[in-house]
Design an enzyme around this catalytic site. Structure first.
Site, short mmCIF file in Angstrom:
data_model
loop_
_atom_site.label_atom_id
_atom_site.label_comp_id
_atom_site.label_asym_id
_atom_site.label_seq_id
_atom_site.Cartn_x
_atom_site.Cartn_y
_atom_site.Cartn_z
N ARG A 261 1.12 -0.61 0.18
CA ARG A 261 0.12 -0.02 -0.40
C ARG A 261 0.38 1.44 0.28
NH1 ARG A 261 -4.93 -1.89 4.15
NH2 ARG A 261 -5.32 -3.33 3.32
N ARG A 276 1.97 0.92 10.32
CA ARG A 276 1.56 1.36 8.81
C ARG A 276 2.89 1.29 7.92
NH1 ARG A 276 -3.47 3.81 7.97
NH2 ARG A 276 -3.56 4.67 10.01
N GLU A 348 -6.80 -1.02 15.52
CA GLU A 348 -7.66 -1.80 14.72
C GLU A 348 -6.53 -2.86 14.07
OE1 GLU A 348 -8.25 -2.27 9.66
OE2 GLU A 348 -8.24 -0.41 10.99
N SER A 351 -10.61 -6.26 9.51
CA SER A 351 -11.11 -5.74 9.47
C SER A 351 -12.74 -6.59 9.06
CB SER A 351 -11.38 -4.34 8.77
OG SER A 351 -12.72 -3.29 8.21
N ARG A 390 0.40 -6.66 12.63
CA ARG A 390 0.01 -5.52 14.23
C ARG A 390 -0.77 -6.34 14.98
NH1 ARG A 390 -3.70 -0.50 12.51
NH2 ARG A 390 -2.60 0.26 10.10
#
Length: 426
Positions: A261, A276, A348, A351, A390
């Site tokens: 990403r 991230r 988070e 999801s 994560r």
């Protein structure tokens, strides 16, 4: 992707649903564009029909010796052949404009999705686990990691910001997490393991909603493919342009893949540490089901992701996202947020979304219900089961010891080759 016929049927309801996401009303402009397109399409079809009729009539007129009528018909056909290309071009242009406008709109939120503009509107559904009480001040993973093999400097030197080089037991723990998650989802939860392509074509990225609106969030190769931001893209497109046999449902697929990403919309966010990254690994869960089964499948998928956190002993909370905080393709989303004691915050880690028929319409993925002559669009779902990086962060912060070492969670011991604790290498 939305059906313009449904918008025409109830434009007020469509705009009201979009308004929950904070979007401006668009139904009237879409209906006007569609009306113009249909008017041009009608003119084009009438001209094509008249050209065919006149062409046949020329032969009849010639057979009857009516040269004047034949000449008039030939002139009419010649004129139609000149005007038709312009009508066909206009029809294509208007159709493309309408399709593009529809493709850029987000999915409509489900009725039970709460209103709200951002994460402040999300609703906590439940919490699980006891947050550990430390006899010392817990550190963040970015402070713990370097002494244990989480090398931020080398990663940045090789590839730039938001890349990390893992070494030794730290790399082993990262691998163990991914393998444990994959084994659990396949062995206990019935997902079929897949090894999908990591690069996809435009059609695949369009099908799951990354294109055209979110191209800046992706990395593109020199031969015009896209590196996947999540295995959702490859897995969901496995049913693209297909009519799925109803007996195949539910289709449940999973994959452990690298993800890429650009984080274009996250400038300045989480620049420190492993939260991230431009490149990370994730175990993805994808479901393809009948429309009447998608709500139950959504709950099940979320429970499958929760089971990983529970097995690792990581406290978390389950959040129902408000309309303004959901991804564009989702009609309903649950986020799982893990507790990070070093940061003193929930973050988070998964999801799970029900996309309804939004992606299926873009992919033309259908099935034929038993006893029906017509096909219907399938429903698609996707979720993280979990984000490996994560999860590594969560293990480091929750299992840290006062001397900076990290106890390996019991569930991961079979994957660690005898390593029970990560200790400083220097």
């Amino acid at each position: 992707m939305h059906d313009i016929r449904l918008i025409r049927d109830d434009p007020q309801a469509f705009d009201a649903a979009l308004a929950k996401r904070g979007a401006a009303p668009v139904a009237d402009s879409l209906i006007a564009l569609d009306a113009k397109r249909r008017e041009v399409t009608t003119r084009m079809q009438e001209a094509q029909g008249r050209r065919n009729e006149a062409s046949k009539a020329i032969g009849q007129a010639m057979a009857q010796g009516d040269t004047a009528r034949a000449a008039a018909l030939k002139a009419e056909v010649a004129e139609l052949k000149q005007t038709l290309p312009a009508l066909e071009d206009e029809d294509r242009a208007l159709s493309a404009k309408l399709d593009d406008a529809l493709a850029r709109l987000p999915n409509l939120p489900a009725a039970d999705v709460p209103p709200g503009e951002d994460e402040s509107g999300n609703v906590e559904i439940a919490q699980w686990g006891e947050r550990r009480e430390f006899a010392f001040t817990p550190k963040e993973h970015a402070d713990l990691g370097p002494a244990l093999g989480m090398d931020f400097e080398t990663g940045a030197a090789i590839a730039g910001a938001r890349f990390t080089f893992l070494r030794g037991a730290m790399a082993r723990l990262h691998r163990a997490l991914g393998q444990f998650m994959l084994d659990r989802q396949t062995g206990e939860n019935g997902y079929v393991e897949c090894a999908p392509p990591l690069m996809v074509r435009d059609e695949a990225a369009f099908g799951t909603g990354q294109l055209p609106k979110f191209a800046e969030d992706l990395f593109r190769t020199t031969d015009d493919r896209w590196l996947i931001p999540t295995a959702e893209v490859s897995l969901t497109n496995a049913v693209r342009e297909q009519i799925v046999d109803e007996g195949e449902f539910p289709i449940r697929m999973t994959a452990l893949t690298p993800c890429f990403r650009s984080e274009a919309g996250a400038a300045g966010k989480d620049t420190r540490g492993f939260i991230r990254q431009h490149q990370f690994e994730k175990v993805e869960l994808v479901g393809v089901v009948r429309p009447e089964d998608s709500e139950a499948e959504h709950e099940r998928m979320t429970e499958c992701a929760e089971g990983v956190l529970q097995a690792l002993g990581l406290p978390y909370r389950k959040m129902l996202l408000c309309a303004g905080d959901m991804g564009a393709t989702a009609r309903k989303t649950y986020d799982l947020e893990v507790w990070l004691p070093g940061q003193g915050a929930w973050r988070e880690i998964s999801s799970c979304s029900n996309c309804g028929d939004y992606q299926a319409r873009r992919m033309n993925a259908r099935y034929k219900p038993e006893g029906s002559k017509k096909t219907e669009f399938v429903h698609t779902l996707n979720g993280s089961g979990l984000a490996v990086g994560r999860a590594l962060v969560a293990v480091l912060e929750n299992y840290q010891q006062e001397d900076g070492s990290i106890d390996v969670p019991e569930a991961l011991l079979p994957y660690m080759g005898g390593i029970e604790r990560l200790e400083a290498t220097a």
